[in-house]
Design an enzyme around this catalytic site. Structure first.
Site, PDB file in Angstrom:
ATOM      1  N   TYR A 162       0.818  -1.206   0.000  1.00  0.00           N
ATOM      2  CA  TYR A 162       0.000   0.000   0.000  1.00  0.00           C
ATOM      3  C   TYR A 162       0.855   1.260   0.000  1.00  0.00           C
ATOM      4  CZ  TYR A 162      -4.176  -2.819   1.038  1.00  0.00           C
ATOM      5  OH  TYR A 162      -5.208  -3.721   0.979  1.00  0.00           O
ATOM      6  N   LYS A 191       3.333 -15.441   3.738  1.00  0.00           N
ATOM      7  CA  LYS A 191       3.410 -16.267   2.522  1.00  0.00           C
ATOM      8  C   LYS A 191       4.888 -16.547   2.260  1.00  0.00           C
ATOM      9  CE  LYS A 191       1.332 -18.386  -0.908  1.00  0.00           C
ATOM     10  NZ  LYS A 191       0.610 -19.654  -0.645  1.00  0.00           N
ATOM     11  N   ASP A 208      -5.659  -6.629   5.654  1.00  0.00           N
ATOM     12  CA  ASP A 208      -6.834  -5.939   5.129  1.00  0.00           C
ATOM     13  C   ASP A 208      -7.878  -6.951   4.678  1.00  0.00           C
ATOM     14  OD1 ASP A 208      -8.563  -4.047   4.154  1.00  0.00           O
ATOM     15  OD2 ASP A 208      -7.276  -3.376   2.528  1.00  0.00           O
TER      16      ASP A 208
END
Length: 353
Positions: A142, A187, A243
């Site tokens: 972001y 991840k 998010d």
């Protein structure tokens, strides 16, 4: 106690739900003898319309001068429907987080027994679920370098050791105050940034020997949050994963209109509902104010006003049990209550307590 609170209603349903949140704070102040001073400021689409900036300098000054920020929501259809717009309401929210240094978003996820039927999940999976998601809020894709032309686009997912260490510290300490179980979601099998997260978390583990720490890939975590929600106590993850994961948890509560949050960091703490601005419903007295009201409870509890926060939670629970609910969580055939009526009922409950 005297508190100076910056009030940022924002866009869409924001002003309606904020009015009820402030009314509840006023009722608490009168009931317990506190002095809450409010300073309202612009953020989001309304700020763009007024001054051309989604997070004006005057709003930042108001936030910096306050003890806490109570925020509602930003977003407007005219920007949602124009992907070419260079200035967007959501940029105001990102700028506010960045300039206030709000790196830790804390979102409690808990069930209400009387609303288990509103979830698409089986009640036997949900009953007793109670966990907290801690999302890193000022790093990752972001805020990383971005590029877009007609044929190529990229977003850069960058994290530094200090950014990761400080959010993990919040997560470990939160777990210490709860059931002492922390799940680090990443991840790491694909992303280098996630491998750094996992490396640093493992380095920090020995500092918190009373906390059981496990690691889970985001795809697995997304599934298990819905199939085994009682497994979790505290989840910590990076910005983008957090998010998505925290919106998914609305399936557990039955409505995003029931989920409050806090954002903590370097400067003034901020408290907000997790839902958006729902511009289609603005001014229609439809929006559920409970997440905004519960965000006010989190604000009070941040300043150790625990009796006051507990009374708000008691009032919210009582309103649900009394079927004083907005349409999206009302039982079939139940009386119709709007934003204003739900807020007034809770205020009256506090006054009578």
């Amino acid at each position: 106690m005297k508190l100076k609170i910056a009030v940022l209603p924002g866009d869409g349903i924001g002003p309606e739900i904020m009015k009820q949140g402030v009314a509840v704070l006023d009722a608490i102040a009168k009931r317990f003898g506190h002095d809450f001073e409010y300073q309202e400021a612009l953020v989001g689409a309304c700020a763009i319309d007024a001054v051309g900036d989604p997070y004006p300098a005057a709003t930042h000054a108001a936030c910096m001068e306050a003890d806490a920020v109570l925020f509602a929501a930003v977003g407007d259809l005219k920007y949602d429907n124009d992907p070419t717009s260079k200035v967007r309401p959501e940029q105001g929210l990102l700028a506010m987080r960045k300039q206030l240094g709000l790196f830790a978003n804390v979102r409690p996820v808990a069930t209400f027994d009387c609303l288990l039927h509103k979830s698409p999940l089986k009640e036997e999976l949900l009953r007793g679920a109670d966990f907290v998601v801690i999302r890193e809020l000022t790093g990752g894709m972001y805020f990383g370098e971005k590029y877009q032309d007609n044929d190529k686009a990229y977003d850069t997912d960058v994290y530094t050791r200090p950014e990761i260490e400080r959010i993990l510290k919040v997560a470990f300490e939160t777990a210490q105050g709860r059931k002492k179980h922390l799940t680090v979601v990443d991840k790491a099998n694909v992303l280098a940034s996630s491998r750094l997260w996992r490396q640093i978390a493992k380095e920090m583990e020995p500092q918190y020997p009373d906390v059981t720490t496990d690691y889970m890939f985001i795809d697995n975590a997304s599934m298990r949050v819905l199939t085994e929600p009682r497994f979790f106590d505290v989840i910590v993850t990076e910005n983008t994963f957090g998010d998505i994961l925290t919106d998914e948890t609305s399936c557990i509560t039955g409505s995003m209109g029931l989920q409050p949050s806090s954002s903590l960091g370097v400067h003034t703490p901020l408290f907000e509902p997790v839902h958006g601005s729902w511009p289609q419903a603005a001014g229609q007295n439809l929006a559920n104010p409970l997440a905004q009201i519960l965000s006010a409870a989190m604000l009070l509890e941040h300043f150790s006003l625990n009796r006051e926060g507990a009374l708000i939670r008691e009032a919210v629970n009582a309103s649900l049990d009394a079927l004083v609910r907005t349409p999206e969580i009302q039982v079939e055939g139940g009386k119709k209550y709007g934003t204003k009526e739900v807020g007034e009922w809770i205020v009256n409950y506090i006054k009578r307590a």
